[in-house]
Design a protein around this motif. Structure first.
Motif, PDB file in Angstrom:
ATOM      1  N   GLU A  19       0.823  -1.239   0.000  1.00 35.96           N
ATOM      2  CA  GLU A  19       0.000   0.000   0.000  1.00 35.96           C
ATOM      3  C   GLU A  19       0.844   1.269   0.000  1.00 35.96           C
ATOM      4  O   GLU A  19       0.301   2.369  -0.019  1.00 35.96           O
ATOM      5  CB  GLU A  19      -0.869   0.023   1.261  1.00 35.96           C
ATOM      6  N   ILE A  20       2.171   1.123   0.106  1.00 37.86           N
ATOM      7  CA  ILE A  20       3.048   2.287   0.299  1.00 37.86           C
ATOM      8  C   ILE A  20       3.471   2.891  -1.038  1.00 37.86           C
ATOM      9  O   ILE A  20       4.120   2.217  -1.827  1.00 37.86           O
ATOM     10  CB  ILE A  20       4.333   1.885   1.083  1.00 37.86           C
ATOM     11  N   PRO A  21       3.128   4.147  -1.299  1.00 38.69           N
ATOM     12  CA  PRO A  21       3.648   4.804  -2.493  1.00 38.69           C
ATOM     13  C   PRO A  21       4.943   5.553  -2.160  1.00 38.69           C
ATOM     14  O   PRO A  21       5.065   6.164  -1.095  1.00 38.69           O
ATOM     15  CB  PRO A  21       2.538   5.809  -2.843  1.00 38.69           C
ATOM     16  N   GLY A  22       5.897   5.479  -3.070  1.00 38.65           N
ATOM     17  CA  GLY A  22       7.176   6.138  -2.813  1.00 38.65           C
ATOM     18  C   GLY A  22       7.837   6.632  -4.082  1.00 38.65           C
ATOM     19  O   GLY A  22       7.334   6.416  -5.191  1.00 38.65           O
ATOM     20  N   THR A  23       8.947   7.331  -3.896  1.00 36.31           N
ATOM     21  CA  THR A  23       9.748   7.801  -5.036  1.00 36.31           C
ATOM     22  C   THR A  23      11.207   7.516  -4.729  1.00 36.31           C
ATOM     23  O   THR A  23      11.649   7.663  -3.580  1.00 36.31           O
ATOM     24  CB  THR A  23       9.555   9.317  -5.260  1.00 36.31           C
ATOM     25  N   LEU A  24      11.920   7.121  -5.765  1.00 35.40           N
ATOM     26  CA  LEU A  24      13.353   6.857  -5.638  1.00 35.40           C
ATOM     27  C   LEU A  24      14.091   7.718  -6.644  1.00 35.40           C
ATOM     28  O   LEU A  24      13.733   7.747  -7.825  1.00 35.40           O
ATOM     29  CB  LEU A  24      13.616   5.368  -5.910  1.00 35.40           C
ATOM     30  N   TRP A  25      15.090   8.476  -6.161  1.00 30.85           N
ATOM     31  CA  TRP A  25      15.919   9.310  -7.035  1.00 30.85           C
ATOM     32  C   TRP A  25      17.341   8.732  -7.041  1.00 30.85           C
ATOM     33  O   TRP A  25      17.918   8.506  -5.961  1.00 30.85           O
ATOM     34  CB  TRP A  25      15.983  10.737  -6.502  1.00 30.85           C
ATOM     35  N   THR A  26      17.871   8.511  -8.217  1.00 32.12           N
ATOM     36  CA  THR A  26      19.234   7.979  -8.336  1.00 32.12           C
ATOM     37  C   THR A  26      19.942   8.643  -9.515  1.00 32.12           C
ATOM     38  O   THR A  26      19.315   9.265 -10.371  1.00 32.12           O
ATOM     39  CB  THR A  26      19.237   6.451  -8.595  1.00 32.12           C
ATOM     40  N   CYS A  63      -1.336  10.260   4.414  1.00 30.42           N
ATOM     41  CA  CYS A  63      -0.685  11.477   3.916  1.00 30.42           C
ATOM     42  C   CYS A  63      -0.388  11.344   2.414  1.00 30.42           C
ATOM     43  O   CYS A  63      -0.360  10.236   1.875  1.00 30.42           O
ATOM     44  CB  CYS A  63       0.639  11.716   4.646  1.00 30.42           C
ATOM     45  N   GLY A  64      -0.151  12.477   1.755  1.00 32.60           N
ATOM     46  CA  GLY A  64       0.255  12.457   0.348  1.00 32.60           C
ATOM     47  C   GLY A  64      -0.764  11.720  -0.511  1.00 32.60           C
ATOM     48  O   GLY A  64      -1.955  12.046  -0.491  1.00 32.60           O
ATOM     49  N   ASP A  65      -0.305  10.692  -1.229  1.00 32.21           N
ATOM     50  CA  ASP A  65      -1.200   9.941  -2.119  1.00 32.21           C
ATOM     51  C   ASP A  65      -1.995   8.858  -1.403  1.00 32.21           C
ATOM     52  O   ASP A  65      -2.741   8.124  -2.045  1.00 32.21           O
ATOM     53  CB  ASP A  65      -0.377   9.262  -3.230  1.00 32.21           C
ATOM     54  N   ARG A  66      -1.857   8.738  -0.104  1.00 33.91           N
ATOM     55  CA  ARG A  66      -2.544   7.651   0.624  1.00 33.91           C
ATOM     56  C   ARG A  66      -3.994   8.048   0.897  1.00 33.91           C
ATOM     57  O   ARG A  66      -4.312   9.220   1.090  1.00 33.91           O
ATOM     58  CB  ARG A  66      -1.856   7.396   1.974  1.00 33.91           C
ATOM     59  N   PRO A  67      -4.884   7.026   0.946  1.00 30.61           N
ATOM     60  CA  PRO A  67      -6.271   7.334   1.334  1.00 30.61           C
ATOM     61  C   PRO A  67      -6.288   7.929   2.740  1.00 30.61           C
ATOM     62  O   PRO A  67      -5.488   7.544   3.596  1.00 30.61           O
ATOM     63  CB  PRO A  67      -6.964   5.963   1.318  1.00 30.61           C
ATOM     64  N   ARG A  68      -7.160   8.918   2.957  1.00 30.30           N
ATOM     65  CA  ARG A  68      -7.214   9.518   4.286  1.00 30.30           C
ATOM     66  C   ARG A  68      -8.641   9.495   4.825  1.00 30.30           C
ATOM     67  O   ARG A  68      -9.598   9.631   4.077  1.00 30.30           O
ATOM     68  CB  ARG A  68      -6.641  10.917   4.276  1.00 30.30           C
ATOM     69  N   SER A  69      -8.741   9.314   6.099  1.00 24.00           N
ATOM     70  CA  SER A  69     -10.061   9.206   6.720  1.00 24.00           C
ATOM     71  C   SER A  69     -10.551  10.603   7.098  1.00 24.00           C
ATOM     72  O   SER A  69      -9.782  11.564   7.188  1.00 24.00           O
ATOM     73  CB  SER A  69      -9.946   8.354   7.984  1.00 24.00           C
ATOM     74  N   ALA A  70     -11.857  10.698   7.334  1.00 27.05           N
ATOM     75  CA  ALA A  70     -12.430  11.974   7.802  1.00 27.05           C
ATOM     76  C   ALA A  70     -11.799  12.370   9.135  1.00 27.05           C
ATOM     77  O   ALA A  70     -11.567  13.552   9.401  1.00 27.05           O
ATOM     78  CB  ALA A  70     -13.947  11.839   7.934  1.00 27.05           C
ATOM     79  N   PRO A 105       7.314   1.298  10.810  1.00 29.09           N
ATOM     80  CA  PRO A 105       7.431  -0.041  10.203  1.00 29.09           C
ATOM     81  C   PRO A 105       7.402   0.028   8.674  1.00 29.09           C
ATOM     82  O   PRO A 105       8.052  -0.791   8.000  1.00 29.09           O
ATOM     83  CB  PRO A 105       6.189  -0.781  10.722  1.00 29.09           C
ATOM     84  N   GLU A 106       6.685   0.992   8.116  1.00 28.17           N
ATOM     85  CA  GLU A 106       6.660   1.120   6.654  1.00 28.17           C
ATOM     86  C   GLU A 106       8.022   1.537   6.121  1.00 28.17           C
ATOM     87  O   GLU A 106       8.451   1.081   5.057  1.00 28.17           O
ATOM     88  CB  GLU A 106       5.577   2.120   6.235  1.00 28.17           C
ATOM     89  N   TRP A 107       8.695   2.421   6.837  1.00 30.74           N
ATOM     90  CA  TRP A 107      10.050   2.799   6.413  1.00 30.74           C
ATOM     91  C   TRP A 107      10.988   1.590   6.457  1.00 30.74           C
ATOM     92  O   TRP A 107      11.847   1.420   5.596  1.00 30.74           O
ATOM     93  CB  TRP A 107      10.606   3.930   7.302  1.00 30.74           C
TER      94      TRP A 107
END
Lengths: 239, 239
Positions: free
Chosen positions: A22-29, A75-82, A118-120
């Protein structure tokens, strides 16, 4: 880890979006030799696409690091609750009004840190299995998440923390257990981070090698040369 | 200004001793293109030949600066009176015993600053008339002398101050008049410089651009990378 988009930027940096469960991320190299990795987290779950974070990530990638950012839960692109939205609005309103924010902060940011760490670690496992990414690993940004990671994750060799006036109680207490080299960056008149609390946190870290950098101005006024100072700090410890 | 000795060091730096009237000094240079000048003063009149100052001066000279140091009246190679010796012994004894030193400091260091500042200005005149030394001019080291110089000497464009826990009253009051860019370096557990007073002094400077660097350890424990950070600071303002 599944890459969902890829673009070569004009500074030669390769920017790849990924999902990991479920984790969206970005990698720069950039380049092909194994690069030390920096995990870059924005304070309090600001989106990984925020322009100041992206500018820092691209600069570090152009200077020989692999840099990764993820969006924290809610946060960010993740679904967020009310409920998330309400907490966030309450925190913003209280800060703007100059009201005490400790309790809102504790009940909102505390659980966010507990979910993000834990996601990190999951992300770190996946990143280190990619070709072209080596250790050792640095962490940069969100102080509370960084404290917890530095305590529980032995692969983190050095960390740069930003702000740190408001940090959940659990992480304030964990600060003494942090022993890796630290660069602690603060803005002298940060409207959202009381100076004395940030200085007390710096004092509390257990690290023998810790450096404080403070500059004038408010939360978003950090001078650009601190990006370069941060890379030199990581250069001393990761390269 | 009369050069009294000259030697080429193994890092390619030319080290020349000089006298200017009663003032003994040293000038470190390398290369032949006009170089920005850094005036380097050791806290409280320590000798210009002290090894830590010499190491910093040579490093900066090897990296494109002209660097000058002089001995303050009653210090280093200068004749000293029995009263000077007594004051210095009293100050050392009180500091070692952990006794309050404000009054000794005020009566001993205050006049030392008053005498040193005009000599630095005379030296600056002479240095800037030499071939191969250009402006702008930076100042590095002894906080109290640097505050006074920054206030009265418009040719000083940027300054790096060290310690600053004990600074004579006159210079504490002048701090608000300092408006040039500053790098303020302190040791977090400096046995001779109370931390809170150093932080208060940093806060007091009138400069819009001022940066604090703090590291762990006592007075002489500043890590070597701060020498490089100092040169990058001067690089931003003098080059």
């Amino acid at each position: 880890m599944r890459f969902t988009s890829e673009q070569r930027l004009d500074d030669g940096v390769l920017e790849r979006a990924f999902t990991l469960g479920e984790i969206p991320g970005t990698l720069w190299t950039s380049g092909s030799a194994p690069a030390p990795l920096i995990l870059m987290a924005h304070n309090n779950g600001l989106p990984r696409g925020e322009s100041r974070l992206v500018a820092r990530a691209r600069h570090a990638a152009a200077h020989g690091y692999a840099v990764a950012a993820i969006d924290a839960p809610g946060c960010g692109d993740r679904p967020r609750s009310a409920a998330d939205e309400q907490d966030r609005a309450d925190l913003r309103r209280a800060m703007r009004a100059g009201e005490p924010v400790d309790e809102i902060f504790e009940s909102f940011i505390g659980p966010l840190v507990d979910k993000a760490v834990p996601e990190w670690r999951t992300t770190l496992d996946a990143l280190l299995s990619l070709p072209g990414i080596g250790g050792p690993v640095g962490y940069s940004g969100w102080t509370a998440v960084g404290i917890r990671l530095a305590v529980v994750e032995p692969r983190i060799a050095a960390a740069g923390f930003f702000a740190g006036g408001y940090v959940p109680r659990a992480q304030r207490e964990e600060a003494r257990q942090v022993t890796i080299p630290l660069l602690f960056l603060l803005q002298w008149d940060d409207e959202g981070n009381p100076r004395q609390r940030a200085l007390d946190l710096f004092d509390a870290f257990g690290s023998k090698e810790k450096t404080l950098h403070a500059n004038m101005g408010g939360h978003t006024g950090t001078p650009w040369f601190e990006v370069e100072d941060g890379e030199r700090f990581f250069g001393r410890h990761l390269k």
